[in-house]
Design a protein around this motif. Structure first.
Motif, PDB file in Angstrom:
ATOM      1  N   VAL A  37      -7.604   3.724   1.941  1.00 10.59           N
ATOM      2  CA  VAL A  37      -6.361   3.640   1.123  1.00 10.59           C
ATOM      3  C   VAL A  37      -6.453   4.632  -0.278  1.00 10.59           C
ATOM      4  O   VAL A  37      -5.215   5.263  -0.508  1.00 10.59           O
ATOM      5  CB  VAL A  37      -6.259   2.230   0.802  1.00 10.59           C
ATOM      6  CG1 VAL A  37      -5.051   2.052  -0.465  1.00 10.59           C
ATOM      7  CG2 VAL A  37      -5.772   1.412   1.825  1.00 10.59           C
ATOM      8  N   SER A  38      -7.391   4.434  -0.864  1.00  6.86           N
ATOM      9  CA  SER A  38      -7.747   5.561  -1.920  1.00  6.86           C
ATOM     10  C   SER A  38      -7.420   6.691  -1.781  1.00  6.86           C
ATOM     11  O   SER A  38      -6.789   7.465  -2.452  1.00  6.86           O
ATOM     12  CB  SER A  38      -9.159   5.338  -2.786  1.00  6.86           C
ATOM     13  OG  SER A  38      -9.369   5.950  -3.801  1.00  6.86           O
TER      14      SER A  38
ATOM     15  N   PHE B 110      -1.248  11.790  -1.228  1.00 11.21           N
ATOM     16  CA  PHE B 110       0.198  11.838  -1.450  1.00 11.21           C
ATOM     17  C   PHE B 110       0.386  12.340  -2.773  1.00 11.21           C
ATOM     18  O   PHE B 110       1.322  13.340  -2.720  1.00 11.21           O
ATOM     19  CB  PHE B 110       0.587  10.096  -1.703  1.00 11.21           C
ATOM     20  CG  PHE B 110       1.428   9.439  -0.609  1.00 11.21           C
ATOM     21  CD1 PHE B 110       2.578   9.082  -0.628  1.00 11.21           C
ATOM     22  CD2 PHE B 110       0.535   9.676   0.811  1.00 11.21           C
ATOM     23  CE1 PHE B 110       3.124   8.541   0.531  1.00 11.21           C
ATOM     24  CE2 PHE B 110       1.174   8.898   1.770  1.00 11.21           C
ATOM     25  CZ  PHE B 110       2.548   8.440   1.586  1.00 11.21           C
TER      26      PHE B 110
ATOM     27  N   ASP C 235       0.941   7.831  -7.340  1.00 18.30           N
ATOM     28  CA  ASP C 235       0.375   8.974  -7.213  1.00 18.30           C
ATOM     29  C   ASP C 235       1.508  10.353  -6.814  1.00 18.30           C
ATOM     30  O   ASP C 235       1.164  11.109  -7.665  1.00 18.30           O
ATOM     31  CB  ASP C 235      -0.512   9.188  -6.058  1.00 18.30           C
ATOM     32  CG  ASP C 235      -2.295   9.075  -6.653  1.00 18.30           C
ATOM     33  OD1 ASP C 235      -2.466   9.648  -7.617  1.00 18.30           O
ATOM     34  OD2 ASP C 235      -2.997   8.626  -6.165  1.00 18.30           O
TER      35      ASP C 235
ATOM     36  N   TRP D  31       2.310   1.687  -3.500  1.00 21.79           N
ATOM     37  CA  TRP D  31       1.272   2.076  -4.337  1.00 21.79           C
ATOM     38  C   TRP D  31       0.922   3.720  -4.170  1.00 21.79           C
ATOM     39  O   TRP D  31       0.926   4.268  -5.330  1.00 21.79           O
ATOM     40  CB  TRP D  31      -0.104   1.450  -3.992  1.00 21.79           C
ATOM     41  CG  TRP D  31      -1.280   1.514  -4.855  1.00 21.79           C
ATOM     42  CD1 TRP D  31      -1.454   0.983  -6.048  1.00 21.79           C
ATOM     43  CD2 TRP D  31      -2.365   2.468  -4.482  1.00 21.79           C
ATOM     44  NE1 TRP D  31      -2.660   1.499  -6.774  1.00 21.79           N
ATOM     45  CE2 TRP D  31      -3.162   2.199  -5.812  1.00 21.79           C
ATOM     46  CE3 TRP D  31      -2.762   3.141  -3.510  1.00 21.79           C
ATOM     47  CZ2 TRP D  31      -4.425   2.848  -5.751  1.00 21.79           C
ATOM     48  CZ3 TRP D  31      -3.755   3.769  -3.695  1.00 21.79           C
ATOM     49  CH2 TRP D  31      -4.735   3.806  -4.826  1.00 21.79           C
ATOM     50  N   TYR D  32       0.949   4.255  -2.993  1.00 23.28           N
ATOM     51  CA  TYR D  32       0.782   5.733  -2.846  1.00 23.28           C
ATOM     52  C   TYR D  32       1.662   6.378  -3.638  1.00 23.28           C
ATOM     53  O   TYR D  32       1.367   7.504  -4.142  1.00 23.28           O
ATOM     54  CB  TYR D  32       0.976   5.928  -1.394  1.00 23.28           C
ATOM     55  CG  TYR D  32      -0.142   5.332  -0.398  1.00 23.28           C
ATOM     56  CD1 TYR D  32      -1.373   4.934  -0.746  1.00 23.28           C
ATOM     57  CD2 TYR D  32       0.409   4.907   1.087  1.00 23.28           C
ATOM     58  CE1 TYR D  32      -2.292   4.644   0.227  1.00 23.28           C
ATOM     59  CE2 TYR D  32      -0.620   4.602   1.899  1.00 23.28           C
ATOM     60  CZ  TYR D  32      -2.033   4.164   1.628  1.00 23.28           C
ATOM     61  OH  TYR D  32      -2.662   3.605   2.537  1.00 23.28           O
TER      62      TYR D  32
ATOM     63  N   ARG E   6      -5.653   8.209   0.662  1.00 24.03           N
ATOM     64  CA  ARG E   6      -4.470   8.265   1.115  1.00 24.03           C
ATOM     65  C   ARG E   6      -3.586   8.508  -0.280  1.00 24.03           C
ATOM     66  O   ARG E   6      -2.605   9.287  -0.248  1.00 24.03           O
ATOM     67  CB  ARG E   6      -3.904   7.529   1.842  1.00 24.03           C
ATOM     68  CG  ARG E   6      -4.140   7.523   3.252  1.00 24.03           C
ATOM     69  CD  ARG E   6      -3.567   6.552   4.305  1.00 24.03           C
ATOM     70  NE  ARG E   6      -3.691   6.424   5.487  1.00 24.03           N
ATOM     71  CZ  ARG E   6      -3.558   5.959   6.518  1.00 24.03           C
ATOM     72  NH1 ARG E   6      -2.445   4.843   6.644  1.00 24.03           N
ATOM     73  NH2 ARG E   6      -3.813   6.082   7.864  1.00 24.03           N
ATOM     74  N   GLY E   7      -3.781   7.769  -1.159  1.00 24.71           N
ATOM     75  CA  GLY E   7      -2.967   7.949  -2.405  1.00 24.71           C
ATOM     76  C   GLY E   7      -3.425   9.195  -2.920  1.00 24.71           C
ATOM     77  O   GLY E   7      -2.224   9.665  -3.439  1.00 24.71           O
TER      78      GLY E   7
ATOM     79  N   GLN F 248       0.886  -1.115  -0.020  1.00 27.89           N
ATOM     80  CA  GLN F 248       0.033  -0.039  -0.117  1.00 27.89           C
ATOM     81  C   GLN F 248       0.830   1.438  -0.015  1.00 27.89           C
ATOM     82  O   GLN F 248       0.611   2.155  -0.896  1.00 27.89           O
ATOM     83  CB  GLN F 248      -0.831   0.083   1.263  1.00 27.89           C
ATOM     84  CG  GLN F 248      -2.094  -1.037   0.938  1.00 27.89           C
ATOM     85  CD  GLN F 248      -2.927  -0.906   2.475  1.00 27.89           C
ATOM     86  OE1 GLN F 248      -2.615  -0.415   3.430  1.00 27.89           O
ATOM     87  NE2 GLN F 248      -3.876  -2.103   2.396  1.00 27.89           N
ATOM     88  N   ARG F 249       1.875   1.168   0.946  1.00 30.08           N
ATOM     89  CA  ARG F 249       2.651   2.426   0.955  1.00 30.08           C
ATOM     90  C   ARG F 249       3.488   2.702  -0.534  1.00 30.08           C
ATOM     91  O   ARG F 249       3.824   3.808  -1.026  1.00 30.08           O
ATOM     92  CB  ARG F 249       3.852   2.332   2.053  1.00 30.08           C
ATOM     93  CG  ARG F 249       3.231   2.526   3.250  1.00 30.08           C
ATOM     94  CD  ARG F 249       4.131   2.557   4.674  1.00 30.08           C
ATOM     95  NE  ARG F 249       5.097   1.472   4.760  1.00 30.08           N
ATOM     96  CZ  ARG F 249       4.712   0.298   5.360  1.00 30.08           C
ATOM     97  NH1 ARG F 249       3.617   0.616   6.355  1.00 30.08           N
ATOM     98  NH2 ARG F 249       5.314  -0.582   5.521  1.00 30.08           N
TER      99      ARG F 249
END
Length: 455
Positions: free
Chosen positions: A169-170, A176, A32, A28-29, A172-173, A25-26
């Motif tokens: 999660v979305s 970022f 973005d 993935w961020y 946070r992306g 997840q980190r």
């Protein structure tokens, strides 16, 4: 809580530790974080006014340039190039999305799309003189590459986040992305406003800002490429031919016809997101050409949007936990309509009022996009993430050509950008009505996914 959780990847179930999922997840961020600088510095701030100025300097006495012999008003070139880029993306995204799902290898395709876009953006350093045609071509390549890469990036979301955490999660992306956009834009503002003290011309400063976005995009793409992982797909090896991608697209569309509620959401998203994307891509031209604002004012306004969009994305993510993503999105669309109505009457050469409007845009921009992405992810059948997100990305970018086209045509016919801005209210109003009619809980269940407590 178990130390391990399971994820569905294609047709097979694979255990993944919680630490590994958080690490993904980190990572993935950070895509973005990498590509949002292009959207902010290039597409929203610098390229529109700069490419328009190059085209105007190359235009004849009638104010038209003639790429490939086609008469185009110089002030419409940027909008037309944006429309051309999304048409190209429409051709590419289904092929790439189908190939990613059939092969189970998103990362190589993500790398290819990201670095093609980053290279085209870095090449914008060479836009000087009368090279408006080069600028249009690089814009088309970079914008189409971004759209293709976002298909693959978004397709990871249902694989790395469970149903109850997906909105967070979305959001946070997006946060970022807006953080990186704001940080780089501060550096751009320092260089642009103080270009004389750095010993460069204004146009050179703009070209450095454009090229640096490409370098940033390429550099930080390394993080998700290291942390994200491909999921194996059970079944026979995929046919890598382009024709196979189109055959898979046809099969995907047939599959989506069996899920009319998912299609209904996409139709609503297509309408209201067309308005969002047009505001993003045409805001600087509207501010500079119609409102008479200078480049420094526009940069500060976009910086304000970026800063408030971080808080807006996270704040709307929390609202979604209480009221559900659908209701929160509907509220944001109502605010969008009010913002554009006010923007139509905004007087020229009043930067303070423009800043207030920019602040309002920032508050709803990130949240409406982040929650739309997470809401759609619940409606995607397992194992078909990239295929379905290629359709989503068509709605997000690939089919968002109507707004820029109308914007460009309105200017070509009337000579006024203000006459086009009010039409965008229709996109948000129609999108609101269509989304309100979608029973999202039934859509999630029809896709075979667990329905979150709040959606």
């Amino acid at each position: 809580m178990s130390a391990e959780i399971s994820e569905i990847t294609g047709r097979a179930e694979q255990p993944v530790s919680r630490a590994d999922r958080k690490r993904e997840q980190r990572g993935w961020y950070f895509y973005d974080f990498a590509c949002s600088v292009y959207s902010t510095s290039v597409l929203t701030v610098f390229l529109g006014p700069y490419l328009t100025s190059i085209a105007k300097s190359a235009a004849g006495p009638d104010g038209f340039v003639r790429p490939l012999g086609i008469p185009v008003r110089a002030g419409s070139l940027f909008a037309y190039a944006v429309s051309a880029s999304v048409i190209l993306a429409v051709v590419l995204m289904p092929i790439v999305g189908a190939a990613a799902d059939r092969r189970g290898r998103k990362k190589p395709l993500l790398a290819a799309a990201a670095y093609t876009g980053a290279a085209a953006t870095a090449g914008m350093f060479f836009l000087d003189g009368h090279r408006y045609l080069l600028g249009a071509v690089l814009l088309i390549v970079a914008n189409a590459s971004l759209s293709v890469s976002m298909v693959l990036y978004n397709a990871y979301l249902p694989q790395i986040a469970g149903p109850e955490e997906r909105d967070r999660v979305s959001s946070r992306g997006w946060a970022f992305g807006y953080t990186s956009g704001a940080g780089v834009l501060v550096l751009n503002l320092i260089l642009y406003s103080g270009h004389d003290s750095f010993g460069v011309s204004e146009s050179t400063a703009v070209r450095i800002c454009l090229a640096s976005a490409g370098i940033w995009w390429g550099a930080f793409t390394l993080v998700p490429l290291r942390r994200l992982r491909d999921r194996a797909v059970a079944g026979p090896a995929a046919d890598g031919k382009v024709s196979a991608g189109w055959r898979q697209l046809i099969a995907t569309l047939r599959d989506m016809r069996a899920r009319p509620l998912t299609l209904a959401f996409l139709a609503a998203y297509l309408i209201y997101n067309d308005g969002v994307q047009t505001v993003i891509s045409q805001a600087s031209i509207y501010g500079s050409e119609e409102l008479g604002l200078d480049q420094n004012t526009l940069i500060v306004a976009v910086l304000l949007v970026q800063v408030l969009a971080v808080a807006g994305a996270l704040g709307m993510g929390r609202l979604a936990q209480t009221y559900g993503a659908k209701r929160t999105i509907l509220g944001s669309l109502a605010v969008w309509a009010v913002i554009l109505g006010v923007g139509f009457f905004l007087p020229a050469r009043h930067p303070v009022l423009f800043f207030v409007l920019a602040g309002a845009i920032g508050t709803v921009l990130g949240g409406s996009q982040a929650l739309s992405r997470s809401l759609f992810s619940h409606m995607v059948p397992s194992g078909k993430e990239a295929e379905y997100f290629s359709a989503y990305e068509m709605s997000d970018r690939g089919l968002s050509w109507l707004g820029p086209l109308v914007f460009g045509l309105a200017y070509q016919l009337t000579g006024s950008y203000r006459d086009a801005i009010i039409s965008l209210v229709v996109f948000f109003a129609a999108g609101f009505v269509l989304l309100a009619r979608v029973p999202v809980r039934a859509a999630v269940a029809a896709a075979g996914n667990p329905v979150p407590a709040r959606i």
